[in-house]
Design a protein around this motif. Sequence first.
Motif, PDB file in Angstrom:
ATOM      1  N   ARG A 145       0.836  -1.207   0.000  1.00 27.47           N
ATOM      2  CA  ARG A 145       0.000   0.000   0.000  1.00 27.47           C
ATOM      3  C   ARG A 145       0.872   1.260   0.000  1.00 27.47           C
ATOM      4  O   ARG A 145       0.555   2.236  -0.679  1.00 27.47           O
ATOM      5  CB  ARG A 145      -0.905  -0.001   1.232  1.00 27.47           C
ATOM      6  CG  ARG A 145      -1.820  -1.208   1.364  1.00 27.47           C
ATOM      7  CD  ARG A 145      -3.058  -1.094   0.505  1.00 27.47           C
ATOM      8  NE  ARG A 145      -3.916  -0.028   1.007  1.00 27.47           N
ATOM      9  CZ  ARG A 145      -4.864   0.538   0.286  1.00 27.47           C
ATOM     10  NH1 ARG A 145      -5.050   0.183  -0.972  1.00 27.47           N
ATOM     11  NH2 ARG A 145      -5.621   1.487   0.789  1.00 27.47           N
ATOM     12  N   ARG A 183      -0.670   4.821  -1.288  1.00 23.98           N
ATOM     13  CA  ARG A 183      -2.046   4.890  -0.779  1.00 23.98           C
ATOM     14  C   ARG A 183      -2.136   5.699   0.518  1.00 23.98           C
ATOM     15  O   ARG A 183      -3.223   6.092   0.923  1.00 23.98           O
ATOM     16  CB  ARG A 183      -2.604   3.483  -0.508  1.00 23.98           C
ATOM     17  CG  ARG A 183      -2.468   2.511  -1.649  1.00 23.98           C
ATOM     18  CD  ARG A 183      -3.139   2.971  -2.903  1.00 23.98           C
ATOM     19  NE  ARG A 183      -3.096   1.928  -3.931  1.00 23.98           N
ATOM     20  CZ  ARG A 183      -3.219   2.128  -5.214  1.00 23.98           C
ATOM     21  NH1 ARG A 183      -3.378   3.357  -5.681  1.00 23.98           N
ATOM     22  NH2 ARG A 183      -3.155   1.126  -6.066  1.00 23.98           N
ATOM     23  N   GLU A 205      -3.747  11.333  -1.186  1.00 27.59           N
ATOM     24  CA  GLU A 205      -4.536  10.154  -1.522  1.00 27.59           C
ATOM     25  C   GLU A 205      -5.560   9.800  -0.454  1.00 27.59           C
ATOM     26  O   GLU A 205      -6.628   9.271  -0.762  1.00 27.59           O
ATOM     27  CB  GLU A 205      -3.605   8.955  -1.713  1.00 27.59           C
ATOM     28  CG  GLU A 205      -2.965   8.881  -3.085  1.00 27.59           C
ATOM     29  CD  GLU A 205      -3.929   8.365  -4.129  1.00 27.59           C
ATOM     30  OE1 GLU A 205      -4.847   7.595  -3.782  1.00 27.59           O
ATOM     31  OE2 GLU A 205      -3.794   8.752  -5.293  1.00 27.59           O
ATOM     32  N   ASP A 216      -3.910  -4.014  -5.246  1.00 27.24           N
ATOM     33  CA  ASP A 216      -2.964  -4.148  -4.131  1.00 27.24           C
ATOM     34  C   ASP A 216      -3.048  -5.542  -3.518  1.00 27.24           C
ATOM     35  O   ASP A 216      -2.029  -6.144  -3.158  1.00 27.24           O
ATOM     36  CB  ASP A 216      -3.259  -3.091  -3.058  1.00 27.24           C
ATOM     37  CG  ASP A 216      -2.931  -1.682  -3.526  1.00 27.24           C
ATOM     38  OD1 ASP A 216      -2.302  -1.541  -4.583  1.00 27.24           O
ATOM     39  OD2 ASP A 216      -3.327  -0.727  -2.833  1.00 27.24           O
ATOM     40  N   ARG A 221     -11.835   2.872   3.308  1.00 25.42           N
ATOM     41  CA  ARG A 221     -11.670   3.944   2.329  1.00 25.42           C
ATOM     42  C   ARG A 221     -12.996   4.653   2.079  1.00 25.42           C
ATOM     43  O   ARG A 221     -13.052   5.878   1.981  1.00 25.42           O
ATOM     44  CB  ARG A 221     -11.126   3.383   1.016  1.00 25.42           C
ATOM     45  CG  ARG A 221      -9.644   3.076   1.034  1.00 25.42           C
ATOM     46  CD  ARG A 221      -9.250   2.301  -0.213  1.00 25.42           C
ATOM     47  NE  ARG A 221      -9.460   3.093  -1.408  1.00 25.42           N
ATOM     48  CZ  ARG A 221      -8.525   3.831  -1.998  1.00 25.42           C
ATOM     49  NH1 ARG A 221      -7.312   3.889  -1.480  1.00 25.42           N
ATOM     50  NH2 ARG A 221      -8.781   4.508  -3.093  1.00 25.42           N
TER      51      ARG A 221
END
Length: 453
Positions: A37, A42, A47, A60, A99
């Motif tokens: 990651r 990430r 991001e 990923d 996320r």
Amino acid sequence: MDAAGVGGPVLAVFTGGHQPHPLLAALTATAVWLGVRACHRRYARHELGESRAVPPVLRDWLTLLGLLAVARTVLGESSAPALTLLALAPAPLLTALCRKATHRHLTALRREAQAVHRVLVIGEPSAADDVVEHLAARTDHAYVVIGVIPMGPGQLTAGVPALARLGSQPPAVPDEDWVPVLAAAEQLGAELVLVAPGPRLSGERLRRLSWALHDAGLPLAVSPGLTDVALRRIQTATVAGLSLLHVAPPTRRGPHAFGKSALDRAAAALGLLLLAPVYAVVALAIRLDSPGPVLHRQTRIGLNGAPFTMWKFRSMVVDAERRRAELAGANEVDGPLFKMRRDPRVTRTGRWLRRSSLDELPQLVNVLRGEMSLVGPRPPLPDEVARYDSVEARRLRVKPGLTGLWQVSGRSDLSWDESVALDLRYADNWSLGGDFDVLARTFRAVVDGRGAY
């Protein structure tokens, strides 16, 4: 959350399955997952929370599986592959959910003008106004314009304060051109200077601006004037000292288009098979509620303007088409569409079908026949298409969809212009990863029912 989503399940599964070295396996898997990651950036500041897309998480995760498979072979590790896969399965799901939650929280903050970057815009008045209006129209990004420095004559109309004005021509002493820019940036606490180039802003003038801003520790961004072009379609290059943007054409054919068609038909066939009991229940409910056929067929316009017969479960009375003219004055939407929240032609069962989007299920037959796609623009009526201009007609460059950006963004609550903008964005920028994201968001839109009438 990423560490817990890998380490916890691996430790639990390996311990419960009596696999060797459960703690070491959990620590190794966690370290590799976090490393993958991090290598893909990430966790970079720009991001975090900026995207809820699932495909990057899956990429990923596949990288994680590959790296662990290589390590397992090199080290001669003897754990059961099936248990290892089971232990790693929760990782992408938990990461994607995290996320999504972060993205929703960040979006909510930005609606309150929090977690944003303060932007100073420079450009000719018309170009600066255009940039300001585009940024102000949406709240799902980090940029808030706090001031404008117009260049040359003309009035600003976007309502953002102008702290200075640059001349149409560079001054005799070039460095003095940017003194008011730096003063305004300092006064407003700007975190970014966004330039909208025009005839009065030559390459050399822009170059000197970048020197002055970077020496002062301020980042610079340049708006090329392109709108609704996916980042993956843009590449940068330098030719003879010129910085160029290469814009790839929309995907119309090739492996990705073939893959989309194959997935559409396979998913439609599977859906028709699995949903057969639902079809039977819906058909019975329609027949018991009102006289008439179970299915309603209607001519719609598909790819490149080709007409086709679209199928839906009947949600209105039999003579609904004839009665539409009587209700023309009660239309509640703009453009060529006709929509009413309390349409008297809709039956009791029809309201439930529309609320749950079950009336759309027979369109899986259209998908199986290749007339529609699972994801795409809304299939228009012939009389709507007859009123299209050249811009709106670009919606017909791809197959219409069973669902699309229009459905996950509000459906009938959208204005005509908003609906067209979403369809054009999809037609020019679609991708398989984007289709999967829309399908995932469709489930929530159907449960929510917003805009379904």
